[in-house]
Design a protein around this motif. Structure first.
Motif, mmCIF file in Angstrom:
data_model
loop_
_atom_site.group_PDB
_atom_site.id
_atom_site.type_symbol
_atom_site.label_atom_id
_atom_site.label_comp_id
_atom_site.label_asym_id
_atom_site.label_seq_id
_atom_site.Cartn_x
_atom_site.Cartn_y
_atom_site.Cartn_z
ATOM 1 N N ALA A 1 48.674 46.035 49.250
ATOM 2 C CA ALA A 1 47.383 45.439 49.603
ATOM 3 C C ALA A 1 46.315 45.872 48.603
ATOM 4 O O ALA A 1 45.473 45.076 48.188
ATOM 5 C CB ALA A 1 46.978 45.848 51.021
ATOM 6 N N GLU A 2 46.368 47.119 48.218
ATOM 7 C CA GLU A 2 45.358 47.600 47.274
ATOM 8 C C GLU A 2 45.578 46.979 45.896
ATOM 9 O O GLU A 2 44.624 46.574 45.225
ATOM 10 C CB GLU A 2 45.402 49.128 47.206
ATOM 11 C CG GLU A 2 44.177 49.693 46.542
ATOM 12 C CD GLU A 2 44.013 51.193 46.747
ATOM 13 O OE1 GLU A 2 44.596 51.740 47.708
ATOM 14 O OE2 GLU A 2 43.312 51.810 45.925
ATOM 15 N N ARG B 1 46.890 44.159 45.369
ATOM 16 C CA ARG B 1 46.473 42.767 45.497
ATOM 17 C C ARG B 1 44.963 42.606 45.355
ATOM 18 O O ARG B 1 44.482 41.743 44.616
ATOM 19 C CB ARG B 1 46.910 42.263 46.863
ATOM 20 C CG ARG B 1 46.565 40.843 47.108
ATOM 21 C CD ARG B 1 46.737 40.506 48.570
ATOM 22 N NE ARG B 1 46.836 39.089 48.747
ATOM 23 C CZ ARG B 1 46.903 38.501 49.922
ATOM 24 N NH1 ARG B 1 46.928 39.212 51.022
ATOM 25 N NH2 ARG B 1 46.964 37.192 50.005
ATOM 26 N N GLY B 2 44.221 43.449 46.061
ATOM 27 C CA GLY B 2 42.762 43.383 45.954
ATOM 28 C C GLY B 2 42.307 43.631 44.525
ATOM 29 O O GLY B 2 41.445 42.925 43.986
ATOM 30 N N PHE B 3 42.922 44.606 43.911
ATOM 31 C CA PHE B 3 42.563 44.968 42.540
ATOM 32 C C PHE B 3 42.887 43.834 41.570
ATOM 33 O O PHE B 3 42.056 43.418 40.756
ATOM 34 C CB PHE B 3 43.284 46.287 42.209
ATOM 35 C CG PHE B 3 43.761 46.458 40.804
ATOM 36 C CD1 PHE B 3 42.880 46.389 39.735
ATOM 37 C CD2 PHE B 3 45.096 46.728 40.546
ATOM 38 C CE1 PHE B 3 43.338 46.560 38.430
ATOM 39 C CE2 PHE B 3 45.556 46.901 39.257
ATOM 40 C CZ PHE B 3 44.677 46.802 38.189
ATOM 41 N N ALA C 1 42.699 48.533 52.559
ATOM 42 C CA ALA C 1 43.324 48.788 51.256
ATOM 43 C C ALA C 1 43.005 47.659 50.292
ATOM 44 O O ALA C 1 42.716 47.884 49.112
ATOM 45 C CB ALA C 1 44.831 48.942 51.426
ATOM 46 N N GLU C 2 43.032 46.452 50.800
ATOM 47 C CA GLU C 2 42.751 45.320 49.921
ATOM 48 C C GLU C 2 41.277 45.296 49.525
ATOM 49 O O GLU C 2 40.936 45.055 48.361
ATOM 50 C CB GLU C 2 43.163 44.016 50.614
ATOM 51 C CG GLU C 2 43.220 42.865 49.642
ATOM 52 C CD GLU C 2 43.926 41.646 50.209
ATOM 53 O OE1 GLU C 2 44.707 41.777 51.173
ATOM 54 O OE2 GLU C 2 43.685 40.555 49.670
ATOM 55 N N GLY D 1 40.854 47.931 46.825
ATOM 56 C CA GLY D 1 41.309 47.499 45.509
ATOM 57 C C GLY D 1 40.330 46.519 44.888
ATOM 58 O O GLY D 1 39.982 46.604 43.703
ATOM 59 N N PHE D 2 39.866 45.611 45.705
ATOM 60 C CA PHE D 2 38.931 44.584 45.238
ATOM 61 C C PHE D 2 37.610 45.215 44.791
ATOM 62 O O PHE D 2 37.106 44.954 43.687
ATOM 63 C CB PHE D 2 38.769 43.548 46.364
ATOM 64 C CG PHE D 2 37.413 42.943 46.533
ATOM 65 C CD1 PHE D 2 36.798 42.261 45.493
ATOM 66 C CD2 PHE D 2 36.762 43.017 47.756
ATOM 67 C CE1 PHE D 2 35.547 41.684 45.669
ATOM 68 C CE2 PHE D 2 35.514 42.448 47.940
ATOM 69 C CZ PHE D 2 34.903 41.790 46.883
#
Lengths: 739, 739
Positions: free
Chosen positions: A285-286, A288-290, B285-286, B289-290
């Motif tokens: 998930a992290e 993905r966000g990144f 988490a997403e 990251g974002f």
């Protein structure tokens, strides 16, 4: 080696009855070709499958070594797989000015076919049982010795078998330890891209539609295997059916399911449910966000991070499905009941109880140990703390320099001789490496390293010193010379002396990590791998003793055959019908990513028959790694191309539910229709259907995405549990993933 | 209202014995001020706490209404809290050219104190038991009617009480439904920033060190409450101790723990473990990251997204701790055993069994219903699908226009009269709104909306039409006029007519969502909230019947007092000592974020006494929302400032373990030392210690972060479970968070 030698029908001398008791009431099972339940298929579907059929289908099946399935579809080496399985290659062949992912690619002539830098295609030529040979060297040994002896023997068997680089020999451990089979493959490393559609139609609907149905995906690509610079001539390939899959028709899927956990003990499954899956999901998930935000840096960043993001999103959806199944009380209750039943059966027989009764608790103890060791093991040895292609190259060079000097039985398995052709293909690949993405992913990984091991961990302190993760990543990626293939080759050829003398910052970084990584690997192998392996053999024997051999083994990215039929399923309040049509894609399109059709389709709308079946579902039992598998009718002809499972199929990692689990495929007619009517790929159409001119009808086509193939780096960035045990398939020995 | 009126000692007429049976062997408990176990404290620590002490401490305690604790520390309205509790205000007072988060801020004179746009400080003046009044209207009603009658009565009670905007009246439901107490607060909305250090020292070690110890954080800020434009004169405030906390000393923490789940049923806890926590963690988490990558867009983006990222990371760590506790077999086994024991006790008494025996299963059924409804409820009604401050304003305006026209008992609770002062403070806040961040977070949320409800969901189709999430977000944020406070005020004042006539794209967007949001809210309230509320009353009664009232209620962001002592703890193989020193911060510094000390510290190193205690740990039982609580000695003096819990304390959401759970605080001497020696804040030092010149010693200081306060938007972006039930505290009724 012999061509199309008959498969040696033996999955282990310990197993007497090889004709399985048919499970006539279910399409469940990922069957090995040497233990296929022919009788069950006959009883259920009235179809007779004989050994010649099995041999033909096996030899017409292909594996993409980095994690997908495929099939040979012409006598001149044409291979059909999914677009998402060829994505890495297509991306590697792209440049900022010519983005083949976006534009698609049709080779008008053979000379236009483009060589994939890292693709390897395997054809399963022969299966040989080597169970007795392995058992002989492990008999009576305790955990650690057992493990070492077993691995050494596997390396020896593979080395003896792999007499040429064209031959790939892998010992496959079946039933989680009960049986060892040597799989001998023909290996093709000269693989060239012949056709790929635009991503917009290959993956129409994108992540929102992934693992869903109805679908409208032309998730197909064609590559060709070459031998000595010419298209390889094949004795076996699948013929193309006239008309493709029909509702209710029996279907077979021949492919390479990557990994299932249906034979795991409850302790192992609980560990996945409570620890490994949540941790892996959080990382995904992290990531993905990144990456989603990284793509907004600009068009080039969007292009170069696309496949990595897709891999993360695909794995995330797959693992959420697995986690969802395990936290479902009814589903988990069934797993619990099955284990309890087996344990009771064993306990009821004093001899069995003495031999096997302790295995479950021994595995549970090892699982506790895994929980304790997982973080340093995952981050240091499995590389979660250092996700970067270039770091991977540095690691390979340093480790290989050390390992290649050892006798084979002392080496890490990933550096055994028989593994080197695949390893060097990657190491010497000319695929582009993108500095900015390397820096970003390495920064991310180092940040997680510090976070998970703690800022005061001695290795973390050694690695980072006074630098921030970003500073360190920028320095080593900017400073390394390993982007140059010639530099990598010189270090490989120069061996230990050259590597020891190297002043490269990435080589030096890995040397800081290596001692601790080796130490934790040793603890992990002795404390986790060894007892699990030793006791898994006992559990397999217990299962054979109590239940016979009517079962199929867990998936291992080795060739399997499943059977089923074209059929929809029932959702609460509505029936899902098994087919979509090409016209449906036009109806669903919004013009906005990921629901935007490519220009080829918009402009060609009048030419293509809207009634052509596009995608369809079957009851075949598949899992990640099956992407690219052909869907075959009773005559052994192609009727479709597997690219996904429906959302319910995700729990299939732990158990199959025929009522709801479905395989999602591109219809064979959609492929022909679009190749001919939209892409001007008549050359391929003729090759696929050499006698088809007269049988041509209105013809339909199709597309979608069950990603199992994962680029090495994407796998590393996203990992947190064995790529295998997780979702996107392919356990590649050289790049193990987190536990 | 009366000043410092004695607390009405009654937590419900049904409860006869108000003097608790002391739990002399544990520091567990977040005790209400009207049921504090004085006897237990005396027995364990030999300290006598009387009602005057309790009244003084209560009236010296403060609450930051958006989610933190604080204390009054001078007669002229000075309030001490954490830097991370004042972060939103400090950020709102910053500009690109003057970043007070980075630079810190010291008001040299009263005139330099800067007004926080959205801060509200509450002082608990009185507690009144209203249990009987509520029970009277709910008696004998079935789930849905019970729920409606209860909410209407609470609104009426609060309205009758809140006779002036300076008075805030909240009915607090204790023991999850057993008892209703009316908490009457003095309300201060003119709150001004007097001092904040640089983030680099307030949150030294950043996320890697968060929830860890040893720590070196000067996580302190001072604000001041004003009345009629002048510093408020207070009858009660805490005196500053000479020398601060000592090892072994008894300590009290008076603050507002946000939420605990210690009295939840197993079915509720399992839902959190299996569904709500994993989903919330994945979202966090997403988001993390974002936002991490969003910050790389540039310095201004880094500045404006800082607090949101901190909130996400803090919540993520806290929730991982909660999840980790629940998947620990031993921990969860204790919860299971406790419930089983209570159920058996109830079952053993036929009358109890008849009255209460069915409550657990009824809650389990409601929990199943919550699982089924959670996605549309969270995304549409709780706003997870639309995280944007401006969307929040649009929603408030549209809903308020409708709700304010209704009689109080028919209104949504968040629009009851007594809630409007806090609601309008936010709605009319002059805090800057950053378009780019608004667009980014709204894009993110809309993408998740489509992902979780599905691209074919009717509401998703209505909302998105043919637009992509990004297009829609960009269009509505670019087009809205709601950034202008005057426009918001005009729409508020214009009521339904003005709102109906508005052509604002955000107003129109919310109007598309509103009917479905209201519909799912109705289903949720009737199917989930109502049966849980009704049966929670039965469970509370069962607990009182079986166990007496020696228990404390779950945390509810209402004032509580915990007791404990200064003491380290034992980790495997090492003892953690309870203090760090200022010198330790210099040793730990690397010069790289987040281990970079600010210039003030580097330049002032010679002036500050390195032996000054910096941070310390105590056995007090706290949870998110306690951030900013004073640590108080037996004399009622400030010895420290709570800002965090250690990593073990995170499981404290579900159960307290005195062996390992620790509260982490800034030492009072570190505050004085740094204010005087580094920040030139002699004005504040004199105010804190008016007679201190003669007692001055070498003096120490400290800093760190137990974030519970969360900006509204950060909470929305990150949510997935009640902010309350989750981690960063503060259930603000106007911005509920996901279930």
């Amino acid at each position: 080696m012999k061509k199309s030698s008959p498969v040696l029908i033996a999955i282990g001398a310990a197993v007497v009855s090889l004709v399985a008791v048919p499970q006539a009431h279910s399409d469940e099972g990922m069957w090995t070709f040497n233990n296929f339940p022919k009788q069950a298929v006959k009883e259920r579907y009235g179809v007779s499958i004989d050994d010649a059929w099995l041999d033909h289908v096996r030899l017409s099946s292909a594996r993409l070594a980095q994690g997908c399935s495929a099939s040979f579809v012409s006598a001149s080496g044409l291979v059909m797989t999914n677009h998402h399985c060829a994505h890495s290659c297509i991306e590697q062949l792209s440049t900022p000015a010519r983005d083949l992912i976006k534009l698609g690619y049709t080779a008008k002539t053979e000379a236009d076919e483009l060589k994939c830098p890292e693709m390897e295609v395997n054809q399963l030529a022969e299966i040989e049982d080597v169970t007795e040979r392995v058992r002989k060297v492990t008999a009576g040994l305790s955990d650690q010795k057992y493990n070492e002896a077993e691995k050494a023997e596997l390396s020896r068997i593979e080395k003896e078998c792999a007499t040429s680089p064209d031959l790939r020999c892998d010992v496959v451990t079946l039933y989680r330890g009960g049986i060892y089979n040597l799989y001998k493959y023909r290996r093709y490393q000269d693989v060239r891209l012949a056709f790929a559609p635009e991503l917009a139609i290959a993956f129409f609907g994108g992540d929102p539609d992934n693992f869903n149905f109805p679908r409208y995906n032309l998730d197909v690509a064609f590559v060709r295997v070459y031998k000595d610079g010419k298209p390889a001539m094949l004795d076996h390939h699948l013929a193309w059916s006239a008309g493709g899959a029909k509702e209710g028709e029996v279907t077979f899927v021949s492919g390479h399911p990557g990994s299932t956990g249906r034979l795991l003990t409850l302790a192992q499954t609980e560990y996945l449910r409570d620890v490994a899956l949540p941790e892996r999901l959080l990382r995904l998930a992290e990531v993905r966000g990144f990456l989603t935000e990284y793509q907004r840096r600009g068009p080039e960043q969007k292009r170069t991070a696309k496949h990595m993001l897709f891999s993360a999103e695909n794995a995330m959806k797959a693992l959420r499905g697995q986690h969802g199944a395990l936290v479902d009380p009814a589903f988990f209750g069934r797993l619990r009941a099955e284990e309890q039943k087996l344990r009771q059966t064993v306990a009821g027989n004093p001899e069995w109880q003495k031999l096997y009764g302790g295995a479950w608790d021994a595995v549970a103890t090892a699982q506790e140990q895994q929980k304790a060791l997982r973080k340093p093991y995952n981050f240091l040895e499995l590389g979660l703390g250092f996700t970067s292609d270039l770091y991977g190259h540095a690691r390979t060079l340093v480790r290989a320099a050390e390992e290649r000097g050892k006798p084979i039985e002392k080496r890490f398995r990933e550096y055994r001789d028989s593994a080197l052709p695949a390893l060097t293909q990657r190491l010497f690949s000319a695929a582009p490496i993108h500095d900015e993405l390397e820096k970003a992913t390495l920064t991310f990984a180092l940040t997680k390293l510090r976070e998970e091991l703690g800022a005061d961990d001695p290795v973390v302190r050694k690695v980072l010193g006074k630098e921030s993760p970003e500073e360190l990543a920028n320095r080593v990626i900017s400073g390394t010379k390993l982007k140059d293939v010639a530099v990598r080759r010189a270090l490989w050829d120069g061996g230990k002396k050259a590597v020891d003398a190297a002043n490269d910052p990435l080589i030096k970084l890995f040397k800081i990590v290596d001692p601790d990584a080796r130490a934790i690997r040793k603890r992990f192998e002795d404390g986790v791998e060894a007892p699990i392996k030793k006791n898994a053999e006992l559990l397999a024997k217990a299962r054979f003793a109590a239940q016979g051999t009517s079962a199929y083994p867990d998936a291992t990215f080795s060739l399997r055959l499943s059977y089923g039929r074209v059929e929809g399923w029932q959702e609460p309040g509505r029936k899902v019908t098994p087919f979509t049509t090409v016209a449906g894609a036009f109806e669903r399109a919004t013009g906005r990513e990921p629901f935007d059709l490519p220009a080829t389709w918009l402009e060609g709308r009048a030419r293509i028959n809207g009634k052509t079946p596009f995608n369809f579902v079957t009851t075949n039992d598949i899992i990640g790694g099956n992407s690219g598998s052909p869907v075959i009718n009773a005559k052994g002809e192609v009727v479709g191309l597997v690219f996904d499972g429906n959302i319910h199929s995700l729990g299939g990692h732990f158990g199959f539910d025929e009522a709801k689990n479905r395989t999602v495929s591109v219809h064979s007619e959609a492929i022909i229709e679009s190749l001919g009517k939209l892409y001007g790929a008549d050359r391929l159409v003729k090759e696929l259907r050499p006698r088809a001119a007269r049988t041509e009808r209105g013809g339909p086509l199709g597309g979608g995405a069950l990603l199992r193939e994962t680029s090495r780096r994407a796998r590393d960035v996203a990992a947190g549990e064995p790529a295998a045990a997780a979702a996107p398939s392919t356990p590649t020995p050289a790049a193990p993933v987190a536990r």
